[in-house]
Write a protein that holds these residues in place. Structure first.
Motif, PDB file in Angstrom:
ATOM      1  N   LEU A 191       0.822  -1.209   0.000  1.00 27.12           N
ATOM      2  CA  LEU A 191       0.000   0.000   0.000  1.00 27.12           C
ATOM      3  C   LEU A 191       0.859   1.264   0.000  1.00 27.12           C
ATOM      4  O   LEU A 191       0.522   2.249  -0.680  1.00 27.12           O
ATOM      5  N   ASP A 192       1.977   1.259   0.732  1.00 27.23           N
ATOM      6  CA  ASP A 192       2.828   2.443   0.731  1.00 27.23           C
ATOM      7  C   ASP A 192       3.455   2.667  -0.643  1.00 27.23           C
ATOM      8  O   ASP A 192       3.576   3.812  -1.117  1.00 27.23           O
ATOM      9  N   GLU A 193       3.812   1.586  -1.332  1.00 22.50           N
ATOM     10  CA  GLU A 193       4.339   1.698  -2.689  1.00 22.50           C
ATOM     11  C   GLU A 193       3.271   2.271  -3.631  1.00 22.50           C
ATOM     12  O   GLU A 193       3.559   3.125  -4.479  1.00 22.50           O
ATOM     13  N   LEU A 194       2.045   1.809  -3.466  1.00 26.12           N
ATOM     14  CA  LEU A 194       0.947   2.300  -4.299  1.00 26.12           C
ATOM     15  C   LEU A 194       0.767   3.803  -4.108  1.00 26.12           C
ATOM     16  O   LEU A 194       0.518   4.551  -5.064  1.00 26.12           O
ATOM     17  N   GLY A 195       0.910   4.253  -2.865  1.00 22.89           N
ATOM     18  CA  GLY A 195       0.833   5.679  -2.596  1.00 22.89           C
ATOM     19  C   GLY A 195       1.924   6.457  -3.303  1.00 22.89           C
ATOM     20  O   GLY A 195       1.665   7.528  -3.877  1.00 22.89           O
ATOM     21  N   ARG A 196       3.134   5.951  -3.293  1.00 18.80           N
ATOM     22  CA  ARG A 196       4.256   6.645  -3.958  1.00 18.80           C
ATOM     23  C   ARG A 196       4.031   6.710  -5.471  1.00 18.80           C
ATOM     24  O   ARG A 196       4.293   7.743  -6.105  1.00 18.80           O
ATOM     25  N   ILE A 197       3.544   5.631  -6.051  1.00 23.40           N
ATOM     26  CA  ILE A 197       3.265   5.615  -7.493  1.00 23.40           C
ATOM     27  C   ILE A 197       2.212   6.666  -7.823  1.00 23.40           C
ATOM     28  O   ILE A 197       2.321   7.398  -8.822  1.00 23.40           O
ATOM     29  N   THR A 198       1.201   6.764  -6.991  1.00 19.59           N
ATOM     30  CA  THR A 198       0.109   7.715  -7.227  1.00 19.59           C
ATOM     31  C   THR A 198       0.588   9.152  -7.144  1.00 19.59           C
ATOM     32  O   THR A 198       0.290   9.987  -8.015  1.00 19.59           O
ATOM     33  N   LEU A 199       1.345   9.471  -6.104  1.00 22.55           N
ATOM     34  CA  LEU A 199       1.825  10.840  -5.921  1.00 22.55           C
ATOM     35  C   LEU A 199       2.790  11.243  -7.032  1.00 22.55           C
ATOM     36  O   LEU A 199       2.763  12.379  -7.511  1.00 22.55           O
ATOM     37  N   ALA A 200       3.634  10.321  -7.465  1.00 21.30           N
ATOM     38  CA  ALA A 200       4.583  10.623  -8.534  1.00 21.30           C
ATOM     39  C   ALA A 200       3.856  10.907  -9.842  1.00 21.30           C
ATOM     40  O   ALA A 200       4.221  11.820 -10.593  1.00 21.30           O
ATOM     41  N   ALA A 201       2.801  10.135 -10.121  1.00 21.01           N
ATOM     42  CA  ALA A 201       2.063  10.317 -11.377  1.00 21.01           C
ATOM     43  C   ALA A 201       1.325  11.640 -11.415  1.00 21.01           C
ATOM     44  O   ALA A 201       1.083  12.200 -12.483  1.00 21.01           O
ATOM     45  N   ARG A 202       0.976  12.155 -10.249  1.00 19.14           N
ATOM     46  CA  ARG A 202       0.177  13.384 -10.180  1.00 19.14           C
ATOM     47  C   ARG A 202       1.013  14.602  -9.789  1.00 19.14           C
ATOM     48  O   ARG A 202       0.474  15.676  -9.521  1.00 19.14           O
ATOM     49  N   SER A 203       2.322  14.419  -9.726  1.00 17.58           N
ATOM     50  CA  SER A 203       3.218  15.508  -9.321  1.00 17.58           C
ATOM     51  C   SER A 203       2.753  16.139  -8.018  1.00 17.58           C
ATOM     52  O   SER A 203       2.761  17.362  -7.850  1.00 17.58           O
ATOM     53  N   ASP A 204       2.346  15.291  -7.115  1.00 12.62           N
ATOM     54  CA  ASP A 204       1.859  15.716  -5.798  1.00 12.62           C
ATOM     55  C   ASP A 204       3.066  15.899  -4.887  1.00 12.62           C
ATOM     56  O   ASP A 204       3.954  15.053  -4.824  1.00 12.62           O
ATOM     57  N   GLY A 205       3.110  17.002  -4.154  1.00 12.36           N
ATOM     58  CA  GLY A 205       4.265  17.318  -3.328  1.00 12.36           C
ATOM     59  C   GLY A 205       4.361  16.532  -2.041  1.00 12.36           C
ATOM     60  O   GLY A 205       5.381  16.601  -1.349  1.00 12.36           O
ATOM     61  N   LEU A 242      -4.037   5.292 -14.131  1.00 11.57           N
ATOM     62  CA  LEU A 242      -3.589   6.597 -13.659  1.00 11.57           C
ATOM     63  C   LEU A 242      -3.323   7.544 -14.824  1.00 11.57           C
ATOM     64  O   LEU A 242      -3.706   8.722 -14.787  1.00 11.57           O
ATOM     65  N   GLN A 243      -2.675   7.029 -15.859  1.00 13.57           N
ATOM     66  CA  GLN A 243      -2.352   7.849 -17.006  1.00 13.57           C
ATOM     67  C   GLN A 243      -3.607   8.405 -17.669  1.00 13.57           C
ATOM     68  O   GLN A 243      -3.652   9.545 -18.112  1.00 13.57           O
ATOM     69  N   ARG A 244      -4.650   7.588 -17.713  1.00 13.11           N
ATOM     70  CA  ARG A 244      -5.895   8.032 -18.341  1.00 13.11           C
ATOM     71  C   ARG A 244      -6.617   9.077 -17.509  1.00 13.11           C
ATOM     72  O   ARG A 244      -7.480   9.791 -18.023  1.00 13.11           O
ATOM     73  N   GLN A 245      -6.299   9.155 -16.212  1.00  7.24           N
ATOM     74  CA  GLN A 245      -6.949  10.146 -15.347  1.00  7.24           C
ATOM     75  C   GLN A 245      -6.344  11.533 -15.501  1.00  7.24           C
ATOM     76  O   GLN A 245      -6.936  12.532 -15.084  1.00  7.24           O
ATOM     77  N   GLN A 246      -5.152  11.621 -16.107  1.00  2.91           N
ATOM     78  CA  GLN A 246      -4.461  12.909 -16.184  1.00  2.91           C
ATOM     79  C   GLN A 246      -5.180  13.840 -17.171  1.00  2.91           C
ATOM     80  O   GLN A 246      -5.703  13.410 -18.175  1.00  2.91           O
TER      81      GLN A 246
END
Length: 246
Positions: A191-205, A242-246
């Motif tokens: 789950l922590d890895e999933l969070g990192r993937i999500t934040l990286a894809a969305r350029s979340d700080g 994730l890519q399709r959500q951008q």
């Protein structure tokens, strides 16, 4: 075939309705907005009149202990109405591993829903799905502290809501299984890895901090939220979604 979808205006219900309609079935979408209340029973008999299949996607508005009473009351009302209407197949959506996490009140509530369905008069199918991709952001928001997102390393195997809808549609279109169909995403993540993937894809700080005591999934032991043997794996990968959500 006539299908009544309880919760037909929701995330999964609306997609199931579209898929069944496209396949040529007659679909009745029932929810509070159409005058159907599964707690009081108002409108249930009318909504189920003439239905061959009921797809029950009604969900509790809370995830605490009150969800147990919600599912007990709503299921008993739906079971009675479905029996009176002569419904031949009752489909519900549940959660992969729901019987392995008794610490969570909502999971106990869903287990009660499954039990009532099994003991009821109507042939049934239970579709157990893993967590939705669409819920990852909410899971992170629950454990965000400032610029940090605290997440445990719990193994999960999430899937797209559209793939859940496809599995529920398939179940509704087939004969009652009188058992459980497990469906899951194509990949396992911590789950922590999933969070990192999500934040990286969305350029979340924000930054993910691995914290084995953070959030509701901290109480989960082992890999019980991942696909059990024999589960159907959905095609949509998280990174592609994730890519399709951008």
């Amino acid at each position: 075939m006539k299908v009544t979808i309880l919760g037909g205006s929701g995330r999964i219900g609306s997609q199931v309705g579209e898929r069944l309609t496209a396949a040529g079935h007659e679909v009745v979408s029932a929810s509070l907005s159409t005058g159907v209340d599964v707690i009081t029973g108002k409108g249930l008999e009318e909504a189920l009149q003439g239905a061959d299949v009921v797809v029950n996607l009604i969900n509790s508005p809370t995830f605490d202990d009150s969800s147990i009473e919600f599912f007990e009351t709503s299921m008993n009302n739906v079971l009675r109405a479905a029996d009176a209407a002569g419904v031949r197949h009752h489909v519900i959506a549940s959660i992969v591993g729901v019987d392995q996490v008794p610490e969570l009140a909502y999971y106990r509530a869903k287990m009660l829903q499954e039990k009532l369905l099994r003991e009821g008069p109507t042939p049934f199918t239970i579709v157990r799905a893993t967590q939705f991709y669409e819920f990852v952001e909410a899971i992170m928001s629950w454990t965000t502290e400032g610029d940090s997102v605290h997440l445990p390393s719990t193994p999960v195997q999430p899937m797209a809501a559209a793939d859940v809808a496809a599995a529920v549609t398939k179940a509704a279109s087939e004969a009652p299984l009188r058992g459980i169909r497990n469906v899951a995403g194509p990949q396992v993540y911590a789950l922590d890895e999933l969070g990192r993937i999500t934040l990286a894809a969305r350029s979340d700080g924000r930054q993910v901090v691995t914290d084995e005591e953070a959030g509701m999934f901290a109480v989960v032991n082992g890999d019980v939220l991942t696909a059990p043997e024999g589960a159907e794996l959905a095609p949509t990968r998280y990174e592609d979604w994730l890519q399709r959500q951008q």
